[in-house]
Design an enzyme around this catalytic site. Sequence first.
Site, short mmCIF file in Angstrom:
data_model
loop_
_atom_site.label_atom_id
_atom_site.label_comp_id
_atom_site.label_asym_id
_atom_site.label_seq_id
_atom_site.Cartn_x
_atom_site.Cartn_y
_atom_site.Cartn_z
N ASP A 1 70.61 75.77 88.48
CA ASP A 1 71.81 75.04 88.10
C ASP A 1 71.54 74.21 86.84
O ASP A 1 70.46 74.30 86.26
CB ASP A 1 72.27 74.18 89.29
CG ASP A 1 71.25 73.11 89.67
OD1 ASP A 1 70.42 72.71 88.84
OD2 ASP A 1 71.31 72.66 90.83
N THR B 1 73.04 89.43 113.02
CA THR B 1 72.48 88.24 113.67
C THR B 1 73.03 86.98 113.00
O THR B 1 72.30 86.26 112.32
CB THR B 1 70.94 88.23 113.57
OG1 THR B 1 70.59 88.37 112.18
CG2 THR B 1 70.32 89.34 114.37
N PRO B 2 74.32 86.69 113.20
CA PRO B 2 74.91 85.52 112.53
C PRO B 2 74.30 84.21 113.02
O PRO B 2 73.75 84.12 114.11
CB PRO B 2 76.39 85.59 112.90
CG PRO B 2 76.47 86.52 114.05
CD PRO B 2 75.30 87.45 113.97
#
Lengths: 139, 139, 139, 139
Positions: B17, B59-60
């Site tokens: 960033d 696999t959340p």
Amino acid sequence: MAREVTYTVRVEFGDCDPARIVWFPNFFRWIDAASRHFFIECGVPPWHETEKTLGVIGTPLVDTHAKFVKTASYGDTLAIHTSVAEWRGKSFVQRYRVSRGADAIMECDEVRIFAGHREDGAPGIRALPIPPAIRALCE
Amino acid sequence: MAREVTYTVRVEFGDCDPARIVWFPNFFRWIDAASRHFFIECGVPPWHETEKTLGVIGTPLVDTHAKFVKTASYGDTLAIHTSVAEWRGKSFVQRYRVSRGADAIMECDEVRIFAGHREDGAPGIRALPIPPAIRALCE
Amino acid sequence: MAREVTYTVRVEFGDCDPARIVWFPNFFRWIDAASRHFFIECGVPPWHETEKTLGVIGTPLVDTHAKFVKTASYGDTLAIHTSVAEWRGKSFVQRYRVSRGADAIMECDEVRIFAGHREDGAPGIRALPIPPAIRALCE
Amino acid sequence: MAREVTYTVRVEFGDCDPARIVWFPNFFRWIDAASRHFFIECGVPPWHETEKTLGVIGTPLVDTHAKFVKTASYGDTLAIHTSVAEWRGKSFVQRYRVSRGADAIMECDEVRIFAGHREDGAPGIRALPIPPAIRALCE
């Protein structure tokens, strides 16, 4: 009671994964935007200005804890309700509640710092004491 | 002792960033990839295959807790050391230690589920019991 | 004259790179959202519905050509003006003009198709003839 | 013949959209990384060093033209073959061929500049003449 600011997000097709639900790193993308909007709404100038006036280049994360309650998908509009739950000496807890209408979608508590460049000019950042001018705007 | 798999990441310019450090949602992008690679390395088939054989579509995340220790920037190579720290009934704790050489960069503990489509055909997902065939491969 | 729909974007800190300007892949992220919003605004249902009714699962890109005119940074609000510049047999040209107030920021012409699953059930997609029901809504 | 450098990409679950194929802005993310790796492999220092020695802060895009030939999905390994197809006075054409084994996936021609800060100290960037030291390394 802590000041609360709401940031609104439209979930897009590309925010979703092959399981057709929001791919979770995108929640952190939105939460980071909600964090910055909180300060902007409170009247804090953008970081490229505070870098000159207060030495603050941003509010990087130290710690984050998130719970995912329900899934979201494209077409949804999410509201991110943001507040500072606690001010500490050199850090603060920023709290987010993400909802879709009456449904809670996600909750997140972050520990963030106000970061400045290192005093010796080396790469990297350091935690600054909470700038009173910023805290006064946010309470 | 739990099996550990290492996933390697090159940090790119666009991952950073305006403060010139990794924008933190990218860590979760890499951790999600490390999660999947852990299963692949353990011999678990890709989710579009397990969807047919076991009803597992992925696999959340249910819960994630991360600590950011040192910053990273472009040009860095990060190693993500992944293991399953705990198996529960319908969830498991996946643990990540992200390092750059000898430097600890970030640590993360996730609670994930094995997700399947809802039985009533409605949109959304549900947690499946840990498939023994998958657990056996990962220990 | 072609119908035009405007999609508005807030540029966030995390959308910008160490040069403090928007990291260009993010423009394509926003343009993809503008593409979908164009169809939604014209009354076309979301793709998970058109998949059932018309076999259309989305509008993937075949070709894109973009010109970057001025830089943008966080705090900017961008308007993306979207139209279909040309309808062909199995593809169409979607046109975007991205502006910040009076400033032109970026222009993009895309060739997209209406994609469906392959007829033989194999993985991958195929181009469908332009669905007349969709074209009628967009002109 | 122009020097060619290859950059390898693993396609991840989160890089794919609900149509189960790579969401196209991710190709530009990888191409941007391939662009930088081309220069690194040729011996050009990272931009934060060239900023000090040559005033070059990066190589932002002026124009990009991409063709998407075949889709890719998670589990695929892509090779991005990068070269400079043309050197101009204040810009250059960087060319990318993305392949999966023998399959062509995507092609892209970019016009990029070597960017420096504006001389008057105002925000924004300007195009520098091609630094001969950089060109010599890349041919």
